[in-house]
Motif scaffolding. Structure first.
Motif, PDB file in Angstrom:
ATOM      1  N   HIS A  29      71.722  67.543 -52.559  1.00  0.00           N
ATOM      2  CA  HIS A  29      71.057  66.970 -51.380  1.00  0.00           C
ATOM      3  C   HIS A  29      70.394  65.658 -51.797  1.00  0.00           C
ATOM      4  O   HIS A  29      69.889  65.547 -52.915  1.00  0.00           O
ATOM      5  N   TRP A  55      71.197  78.526 -47.856  1.00  0.00           N
ATOM      6  CA  TRP A  55      70.844  77.945 -49.149  1.00  0.00           C
ATOM      7  C   TRP A  55      69.403  78.169 -49.590  1.00  0.00           C
ATOM      8  O   TRP A  55      68.952  77.557 -50.533  1.00  0.00           O
ATOM      9  N   MET A 108      77.230  71.803 -54.264  1.00  0.00           N
ATOM     10  CA  MET A 108      76.327  71.211 -53.267  1.00  0.00           C
ATOM     11  C   MET A 108      75.172  70.493 -53.934  1.00  0.00           C
ATOM     12  O   MET A 108      74.687  70.920 -54.976  1.00  0.00           O
ATOM     13  N   LYS A 140      70.091  75.377 -38.826  1.00  0.00           N
ATOM     14  CA  LYS A 140      68.892  76.120 -39.249  1.00  0.00           C
ATOM     15  C   LYS A 140      67.761  75.871 -38.262  1.00  0.00           C
ATOM     16  O   LYS A 140      67.834  74.955 -37.428  1.00  0.00           O
ATOM     17  N   ARG A 199      77.185  67.621 -44.496  1.00  0.00           N
ATOM     18  CA  ARG A 199      76.271  68.578 -43.852  1.00  0.00           C
ATOM     19  C   ARG A 199      75.410  67.813 -42.858  1.00  0.00           C
ATOM     20  O   ARG A 199      74.453  67.154 -43.231  1.00  0.00           O
ATOM     21  N   CYS A 200      75.757  67.899 -41.605  1.00  0.00           N
ATOM     22  CA  CYS A 200      75.041  67.122 -40.594  1.00  0.00           C
ATOM     23  C   CYS A 200      74.169  68.019 -39.725  1.00  0.00           C
ATOM     24  O   CYS A 200      74.651  68.998 -39.146  1.00  0.00           O
ATOM     25  N   GLY A 201      72.906  67.657 -39.657  1.00  0.00           N
ATOM     26  CA  GLY A 201      71.982  68.353 -38.765  1.00  0.00           C
ATOM     27  C   GLY A 201      71.528  67.423 -37.657  1.00  0.00           C
ATOM     28  O   GLY A 201      72.062  67.434 -36.548  1.00  0.00           O
ATOM     29  N   ASN A 227      74.096  64.190 -45.956  1.00  0.00           N
ATOM     30  CA  ASN A 227      73.527  64.658 -44.692  1.00  0.00           C
ATOM     31  C   ASN A 227      73.934  63.645 -43.603  1.00  0.00           C
ATOM     32  O   ASN A 227      74.799  62.794 -43.834  1.00  0.00           O
ATOM     33  N   THR A 228      73.296  63.729 -42.433  1.00  0.00           N
ATOM     34  CA  THR A 228      73.676  62.802 -41.358  1.00  0.00           C
ATOM     35  C   THR A 228      73.550  61.346 -41.788  1.00  0.00           C
ATOM     36  O   THR A 228      74.486  60.544 -41.616  1.00  0.00           O
ATOM     37  N   ARG A 263      64.028  69.207 -55.627  1.00  0.00           N
ATOM     38  CA  ARG A 263      63.674  70.327 -54.754  1.00  0.00           C
ATOM     39  C   ARG A 263      64.548  71.500 -55.183  1.00  0.00           C
ATOM     40  O   ARG A 263      64.418  71.980 -56.303  1.00  0.00           O
ATOM     41  N   TYR A 298      62.779  64.865 -36.263  1.00  0.00           N
ATOM     42  CA  TYR A 298      63.156  66.229 -36.657  1.00  0.00           C
ATOM     43  C   TYR A 298      62.045  67.208 -36.258  1.00  0.00           C
ATOM     44  O   TYR A 298      62.294  68.290 -35.737  1.00  0.00           O
TER      45      TYR A 298
END
Ligand code: PLP
Length: 404
Positions: free
Chosen positions: A178, A92, A176, A46, A234-236, A218-219, A146, A373
């Protein structure tokens, strides 16, 4: 993007090392599989791949083994399709009433977090090309507060999703959630969220659903909370080589070495000698203490350089690190070089992997009171991205303090 002719000089460029993206993807996938054999990886691309260029990063990550791509908005997903990328893509973040038809026609997988969202999706699903069941991920809020359906409302959403499935309208391919603190080792909130997650998983199964992908990590969680690794991570940020896990006592808290992919560099636009006591940039928040050479760096907050970097962040120029002198302006900032030899055209490295002494994006984040980030993602559209891999990686490196 076209490479400029030899001998020409660019104001600034963000060089993105796709070899690093590939190595980071493999390392994260291996970490996920150590935690849960057979786990797959979603490459989160994203926000234009956190500023690195979504399509080139997506291609590289898929080549390195990523099974799925993740973006926030349906529009971002469609852009990946328009770039010729065929891998599964999940989006998402969308609003009921949004035109989903391009995404549905492109086979984009969408999350549903409410019965209202499901109804909005079904409204448009019939009109989209293909007409088959829409692949969806049920998104549950396990505590982040969230996105995602509240656990108390999950049964109602599952009932609606199940009815739509039995009518052949949707196919539930994912569950899913987070994490709030996935990058913090031993954070108790992770266990709390895991407990809610396990209840959600059981409810999904009890509803007769068996999604292929169950994804929470996540990462950071992939690196330090193996229990959160389901069938997909889900790795960013880790793809881009930035480690979200804070070092403990100065040491990395996990075995995975990541390599920063982006190097942001510029060419000095102007140098000049000024006397002692000369104010620098708006508000004169910096004043020279002796006769000195000032170098003008042609990047500013319009290019994503935080104003908070003023008098704090460092760059690598003419063989050493130097602190930004005075306020970062919209298009430029100044560095005080003392009596060191520095000339217009010299290379300035703002951040990169650190090989040549330059700071990392993580160091910039600390200096600016933010997270890395934000440092990489906000690099603006005026800065061209140049993607390098394999043999051309070396061609984009100059000697310390060299001209380019
Ligand atoms: C829902 C969701 N999943 C995964 C990620 C990737 O997180 P990270 O970049 O920490 O790996 C993000 C990024 O913010 C996200 O919003």
């Amino acid at each position: 993007m076209e490479t400029p002719p030899p001998g020409s000089r660019e104001r600034a460029v963000a060089v993105v090392d796709l070899w690093a993206v590939r190595a980071n993807t493999r390392a994260l996938l291996a970490a996920a599989r150590r935690a849960a054999p057979g786990a797959e990886l979603m490459a989160v691309v994203k926000a234009d791949g956190y500023g690195h260029g979504a399509a080139p990063v997506a291609r590289e990550a898929v080549a390195a083994g990523a099974a799925v791509l993740g973006v926030a908005t349906p529009g971002e997903a469609v852009q990946l399709r328009d770039a010729g990328i065929a891998a599964p893509v999940v989006a998402w973040l969308w609003v009921p009433g949004e035109d989903l038809r391009p995404a549905l026609a492109a086979g984009v997988q969408l999350t549903v977090s409410s019965t209202q969202q499901l109804a909005a999706l079904l409204d448009q699903a019939g009109a989209a090309a293909g007409g088959g069941p829409v692949p969806v991920h049920v998104k549950v809020d396990t505590g982040l507060g969230r996105g995602g359906v509240a656990p108390a409302a999950l049964p109602e959403l599952l009932a609606a999703v199940t009815a739509a499935r039995l009518a052949g309208r949707v196919e539930v391919v994912g569950l899913m959630s987070h994490l709030a603190n996935g990058e913090v080792p031993e954070d108790p909130s992770v266990a709390d969220q895991l407990a809610v997650w396990d209840r959600a998983r059981r409810a999904v199964r009890a509803a007769g659903l068996a999604p292929r992908w169950e994804h929470l990590a996540n990462t950071g969680a992939t690196l330090v909370h193996p229990a959160t690794v389901g069938t997909l991570v889900r790795c960013g940020i880790g793809l881009y080589g930035l480690d979200p896990v804070p070092p403990g006592g100065g040491e990395r808290q996990h075995p995975v070495a990541l390599r920063p992919a982006m190097t942001l560099r510029a060419a000095v636009a102007l140098v000049k000698r000024v006397p002692a006591g000369h104010g620098v940039s708006y508000g004169w928040t910096y004043r020279t203490t002796r006769e000195t050479t000032l170098a003008l760096v042609p990047l500013g907050y319009a290019d994503g350089i935080p104003r908070a970097a003023s008098n704090r962040a460092q760059v690598w120029l003419a063989g050493r690190r130097r602190t930004v002198a005075g306020q970062v302006a919209m298009d430029q900032f100044v560095v005080d070089c003392g009596d060191d030899p520095v000339a217009a055209g010299d290379e300035v490295l703002l951040f990169g992997p650190g090989d040549r002494g330059e700071p990392t994006a993580s160091e910039w984040a600390v200096a600016c009171g933010t997270i890395d980030y934000e440092i990489v993602t906000r690099v603006g559209p005026r800065v061209p991205r140049r993607h390098v891999s394999g043999s051309d990686r070396g061609a984009h490196r100059t000697e310390q303090g060299g001209r380019w």
